[in-house]
Design a protein around this motif. Structure first.
Motif, PDB file in Angstrom:
ATOM      1  N   ILE A   1       0.833  -1.210   0.000  1.00 21.12           N
ATOM      2  CA  ILE A   1       0.000   0.000   0.000  1.00 21.12           C
ATOM      3  C   ILE A   1       0.860   1.251   0.000  1.00 21.12           C
ATOM      4  O   ILE A   1       0.612   2.203  -0.763  1.00 21.12           O
ATOM      5  CB  ILE A   1      -0.937  -0.005   1.223  1.00 21.12           C
ATOM      6  CG1 ILE A   1      -1.944  -1.153   1.132  1.00 21.12           C
ATOM      7  CG2 ILE A   1      -1.670   1.334   1.349  1.00 21.12           C
ATOM      8  CD1 ILE A   1      -2.748  -1.378   2.394  1.00 21.12           C
ATOM      9  N   ARG A   2       1.885   1.260   0.843  1.00 21.62           N
ATOM     10  CA  ARG A   2       2.740   2.450   0.977  1.00 21.62           C
ATOM     11  C   ARG A   2       3.431   2.789  -0.343  1.00 21.62           C
ATOM     12  O   ARG A   2       3.420   3.941  -0.792  1.00 21.62           O
ATOM     13  CB  ARG A   2       3.780   2.222   2.073  1.00 21.62           C
ATOM     14  CG  ARG A   2       4.639   3.440   2.380  1.00 21.62           C
ATOM     15  CD  ARG A   2       5.478   3.199   3.619  1.00 21.62           C
ATOM     16  NE  ARG A   2       6.554   2.261   3.389  1.00 21.62           N
ATOM     17  CZ  ARG A   2       7.779   2.614   2.967  1.00 21.62           C
ATOM     18  NH1 ARG A   2       8.056   3.887   2.718  1.00 21.62           N
ATOM     19  NH2 ARG A   2       8.720   1.711   2.810  1.00 21.62           N
ATOM     20  N   HIS A   3       4.027   1.780  -0.972  1.00 19.24           N
ATOM     21  CA  HIS A   3       4.751   2.040  -2.223  1.00 19.24           C
ATOM     22  C   HIS A   3       3.796   2.342  -3.379  1.00 19.24           C
ATOM     23  O   HIS A   3       4.103   3.202  -4.225  1.00 19.24           O
ATOM     24  CB  HIS A   3       5.629   0.829  -2.572  1.00 19.24           C
ATOM     25  CG  HIS A   3       6.856   0.716  -1.729  1.00 19.24           C
ATOM     26  ND1 HIS A   3       7.944   1.556  -1.884  1.00 19.24           N
ATOM     27  CD2 HIS A   3       7.171  -0.130  -0.720  1.00 19.24           C
ATOM     28  CE1 HIS A   3       8.880   1.221  -1.002  1.00 19.24           C
ATOM     29  NE2 HIS A   3       8.443   0.213  -0.287  1.00 19.24           N
ATOM     30  N   ARG A   4       2.660   1.667  -3.419  1.00 19.68           N
ATOM     31  CA  ARG A   4       1.713   1.922  -4.503  1.00 19.68           C
ATOM     32  C   ARG A   4       1.148   3.338  -4.416  1.00 19.68           C
ATOM     33  O   ARG A   4       1.090   4.063  -5.429  1.00 19.68           O
ATOM     34  CB  ARG A   4       0.575   0.890  -4.462  1.00 19.68           C
ATOM     35  CG  ARG A   4      -0.464   1.105  -5.562  1.00 19.68           C
ATOM     36  CD  ARG A   4      -1.597   0.093  -5.477  1.00 19.68           C
ATOM     37  NE  ARG A   4      -2.331   0.152  -4.215  1.00 19.68           N
ATOM     38  CZ  ARG A   4      -3.215   1.090  -3.914  1.00 19.68           C
ATOM     39  NH1 ARG A   4      -3.468   2.092  -4.768  1.00 19.68           N
ATOM     40  NH2 ARG A   4      -3.860   1.073  -2.756  1.00 19.68           N
TER      41      ARG A   4
ATOM     42  N   VAL B   1      11.031  -0.267  -6.560  1.00 18.29           N
ATOM     43  CA  VAL B   1      11.814  -0.674  -5.398  1.00 18.29           C
ATOM     44  C   VAL B   1      12.978  -1.512  -5.906  1.00 18.29           C
ATOM     45  O   VAL B   1      12.781  -2.446  -6.693  1.00 18.29           O
ATOM     46  CB  VAL B   1      10.958  -1.483  -4.403  1.00 18.29           C
ATOM     47  CG1 VAL B   1      11.786  -1.868  -3.178  1.00 18.29           C
ATOM     48  CG2 VAL B   1       9.732  -0.685  -3.988  1.00 18.29           C
ATOM     49  N   THR B   2      14.187  -1.198  -5.468  1.00 15.73           N
ATOM     50  CA  THR B   2      15.363  -1.888  -5.984  1.00 15.73           C
ATOM     51  C   THR B   2      16.304  -2.291  -4.846  1.00 15.73           C
ATOM     52  O   THR B   2      16.092  -1.940  -3.689  1.00 15.73           O
ATOM     53  CB  THR B   2      16.135  -0.978  -6.963  1.00 15.73           C
ATOM     54  OG1 THR B   2      16.549   0.212  -6.260  1.00 15.73           O
ATOM     55  CG2 THR B   2      15.280  -0.589  -8.153  1.00 15.73           C
ATOM     56  N   GLY B   3      17.353  -3.020  -5.220  1.00 14.25           N
ATOM     57  CA  GLY B   3      18.451  -3.327  -4.299  1.00 14.25           C
ATOM     58  C   GLY B   3      18.029  -4.089  -3.056  1.00 14.25           C
ATOM     59  O   GLY B   3      17.168  -4.977  -3.090  1.00 14.25           O
ATOM     60  N   GLU B   4      18.627  -3.722  -1.921  1.00  7.54           N
ATOM     61  CA  GLU B   4      18.396  -4.421  -0.663  1.00  7.54           C
ATOM     62  C   GLU B   4      16.939  -4.318  -0.223  1.00  7.54           C
ATOM     63  O   GLU B   4      16.376  -5.278   0.330  1.00  7.54           O
ATOM     64  CB  GLU B   4      19.310  -3.859   0.425  1.00  7.54           C
ATOM     65  CG  GLU B   4      19.207  -4.593   1.762  1.00  7.54           C
ATOM     66  CD  GLU B   4      20.167  -4.045   2.806  1.00  7.54           C
ATOM     67  OE1 GLU B   4      20.097  -4.511   3.962  1.00  7.54           O
ATOM     68  OE2 GLU B   4      20.970  -3.144   2.469  1.00  7.54           O
ATOM     69  N   ALA B   5      16.330  -3.150  -0.461  1.00  6.98           N
ATOM     70  CA  ALA B   5      14.925  -2.977  -0.070  1.00  6.98           C
ATOM     71  C   ALA B   5      14.034  -3.977  -0.799  1.00  6.98           C
ATOM     72  O   ALA B   5      13.121  -4.567  -0.207  1.00  6.98           O
ATOM     73  CB  ALA B   5      14.466  -1.548  -0.361  1.00  6.98           C
TER      74      ALA B   5
ATOM     75  N   CYS C   1       1.111  -5.559 -13.959  1.00 12.22           N
ATOM     76  CA  CYS C   1       1.736  -6.843 -13.620  1.00 12.22           C
ATOM     77  C   CYS C   1       1.097  -8.009 -14.361  1.00 12.22           C
ATOM     78  O   CYS C   1       1.510  -9.167 -14.167  1.00 12.22           O
ATOM     79  CB  CYS C   1       1.657  -7.084 -12.118  1.00 12.22           C
ATOM     80  SG  CYS C   1       2.577  -5.911 -11.115  1.00 12.22           S
ATOM     81  N   ASP C   2       0.071  -7.713 -15.185  1.00 16.64           N
ATOM     82  CA  ASP C   2      -0.646  -8.759 -15.926  1.00 16.64           C
ATOM     83  C   ASP C   2      -1.316  -9.748 -14.974  1.00 16.64           C
ATOM     84  O   ASP C   2      -1.311 -10.961 -15.217  1.00 16.64           O
ATOM     85  CB  ASP C   2       0.295  -9.489 -16.890  1.00 16.64           C
ATOM     86  CG  ASP C   2      -0.461 -10.227 -17.992  1.00 16.64           C
ATOM     87  OD1 ASP C   2      -1.610  -9.819 -18.283  1.00 16.64           O
ATOM     88  OD2 ASP C   2       0.070 -11.218 -18.522  1.00 16.64           O
TER      89      ASP C   2
ATOM     90  N   PHE D   1       6.916  -5.147  -6.652  1.00 17.66           N
ATOM     91  CA  PHE D   1       7.727  -4.072  -6.085  1.00 17.66           C
ATOM     92  C   PHE D   1       8.729  -3.524  -7.104  1.00 17.66           C
ATOM     93  O   PHE D   1       9.101  -2.345  -7.040  1.00 17.66           O
ATOM     94  CB  PHE D   1       8.414  -4.544  -4.808  1.00 17.66           C
ATOM     95  CG  PHE D   1       7.468  -4.696  -3.644  1.00 17.66           C
ATOM     96  CD1 PHE D   1       6.863  -3.585  -3.072  1.00 17.66           C
ATOM     97  CD2 PHE D   1       7.143  -5.956  -3.140  1.00 17.66           C
ATOM     98  CE1 PHE D   1       5.963  -3.709  -2.017  1.00 17.66           C
ATOM     99  CE2 PHE D   1       6.249  -6.093  -2.080  1.00 17.66           C
ATOM    100  CZ  PHE D   1       5.652  -4.974  -1.516  1.00 17.66           C
ATOM    101  N   SER D   2       9.139  -4.353  -8.062  1.00 19.40           N
ATOM    102  CA  SER D   2       9.993  -3.848  -9.140  1.00 19.40           C
ATOM    103  C   SER D   2       9.225  -2.844  -9.993  1.00 19.40           C
ATOM    104  O   SER D   2       9.773  -1.805 -10.398  1.00 19.40           O
ATOM    105  CB  SER D   2      10.486  -5.006 -10.014  1.00 19.40           C
ATOM    106  OG  SER D   2      11.357  -5.847  -9.297  1.00 19.40           O
ATOM    107  N   LYS D   3       7.955  -3.145 -10.263  1.00 21.05           N
ATOM    108  CA  LYS D   3       7.113  -2.220 -11.023  1.00 21.05           C
ATOM    109  C   LYS D   3       6.902  -0.913 -10.258  1.00 21.05           C
ATOM    110  O   LYS D   3       6.629   0.126 -10.870  1.00 21.05           O
ATOM    111  CB  LYS D   3       5.756  -2.863 -11.319  1.00 21.05           C
ATOM    112  CG  LYS D   3       5.814  -4.077 -12.228  1.00 21.05           C
ATOM    113  CD  LYS D   3       6.229  -3.728 -13.644  1.00 21.05           C
ATOM    114  CE  LYS D   3       6.140  -4.936 -14.555  1.00 21.05           C
ATOM    115  NZ  LYS D   3       6.575  -4.603 -15.956  1.00 21.05           N
ATOM    116  N   LEU D   4       7.037  -0.981  -8.923  1.00 22.78           N
ATOM    117  CA  LEU D   4       6.892   0.219  -8.096  1.00 22.78           C
ATOM    118  C   LEU D   4       8.238   0.890  -7.831  1.00 22.78           C
ATOM    119  O   LEU D   4       8.359   1.742  -6.947  1.00 22.78           O
ATOM    120  CB  LEU D   4       6.210  -0.148  -6.774  1.00 22.78           C
ATOM    121  CG  LEU D   4       4.757  -0.646  -6.903  1.00 22.78           C
ATOM    122  CD1 LEU D   4       4.234  -1.146  -5.563  1.00 22.78           C
ATOM    123  CD2 LEU D   4       3.850   0.460  -7.444  1.00 22.78           C
TER     124      LEU D   4
END
Length: 281
Positions: free
Chosen positions: A18-21, A66-70, A35-36, A61-64
């Motif tokens: 929810i937070r990232h979206r 978010v990368t790396g360690e997170a 995300c199909d 989360f990639s579509k949002l």
């Protein structure tokens, strides 16, 4: 990760989704399409109706962005959320309290505001029994007290859960059980309040009205997701959990304000000793 229950991990994954979206300004339906997924998939994840797989978590989360360690942390949280839960945390506790036991077991820190009775995490068996005795059948008291005492297991782990409790001086003017019960409860509080894992603050009677005069709640935080929090509010045979960021922020703000009205740690201990000597010797 392996020590955190699937229930808590599912809540964290949903809250983070929810937070990232919302930060990206994307609707649930639009994220489903991106995300199909079948329409409604993101909604089911966010309401904890379904738990997302590690693969879906990575995609979402990639579509949002978010990368790396997170990203890797969120994938691991999603993976853990799909593991099987192993029954109730405390068989002696009523079913409606089991979610609280689960959250407390996994919490790193709990902020407890209770202005009516001693915090459940800090009650002696005799004090807890006297509380439960009002409105409950005698035959159920042993199990209820055992259930409450089992909550203290969070202090036995390494490292122990940290508790920051705020109460009111008037709590100790009410003779719960007997004067001896109150004396023992105060002795226990002054002892445990001197440990590193418990901070106990008392709001003195002289303060009068304050920001939390009509509030009692728990706010739980977790190392695995420091930005995530859960607020627990208990009523008669019901309990409510709030973990949307705005609500958690409001309760966090109340707690931060109320500690400004309370005595610091050592003066609070001194006040408890004074009450013990003057009222329950």
């Amino acid at each position: 990760m392996t020590m955190t229950s699937p229930t808590v991990l599912r809540r964290i994954a949903a809250a983070e989704l929810i937070r990232h979206r919302e930060a990206k300004g994307i609707s649930q339906k639009d994220l489903d399409r991106t995300c199909d997924f079948n329409l409604g998939t993101i909604s089911r994840y966010e309401t904890c109706y379904s738990s997302m797989s590690a693969a879906n978590a990575r995609l979402i989360f990639s579509k949002l962005d978010v990368t790396g360690e997170a990203l890797e942390n969120l994938v691991e949280i999603a993976r853990g959320s799909r593991k099987h839960s192993h029954g109730p945390i405390s068989p002696d506790a009523p079913e409606w309290l089991q979610p609280l036991f689960t959250l407390e077991r996994d919490a790193t820190q709990v902020f407890d505001l209770n202005l009516n009775v001693v915090s459940g995490l800090l009650q002696t068996p005799a004090y807890a029994r006297a509380i439960f005795k009002v409105g409950h059948h005698e035959s159920s008291l042993d199990e209820m007290v055992e259930g409450r005492m089992s909550r203290k297991d969070v202090f036995k782990r390494e490292p122990p859960m940290k508790l920051w409790a705020v109460t009111h001086e008037s709590v100790f003017s009410k003779v719960v059980g007997s004067k001896q019960v109150m004396a023992d409860q105060l002795d226990y509080l002054t002892e445990v309040a001197q440990t590193d894992h418990v901070t106990l603050q008392v709001i003195p009677n002289a303060i009068g009205a304050h920001v939390a005069v009509n509030n009692s709640f728990l706010l739980l935080r977790f190392n695995i997701a420091p930005q995530y929090g859960v607020v627990y509010v208990e009523q008669v045979r019901k309990s409510f959990f709030y973990d949307d960021p705005a609500t958690v922020h409001d309760y966090d703000d109340v707690f931060k304000q109320v500690i400004m009205s309370a005595l610091d740690k050592q003066p609070s201990i001194d006040l408890l000793r004074k009450i013990r000597k003057e009222q329950y010797s």
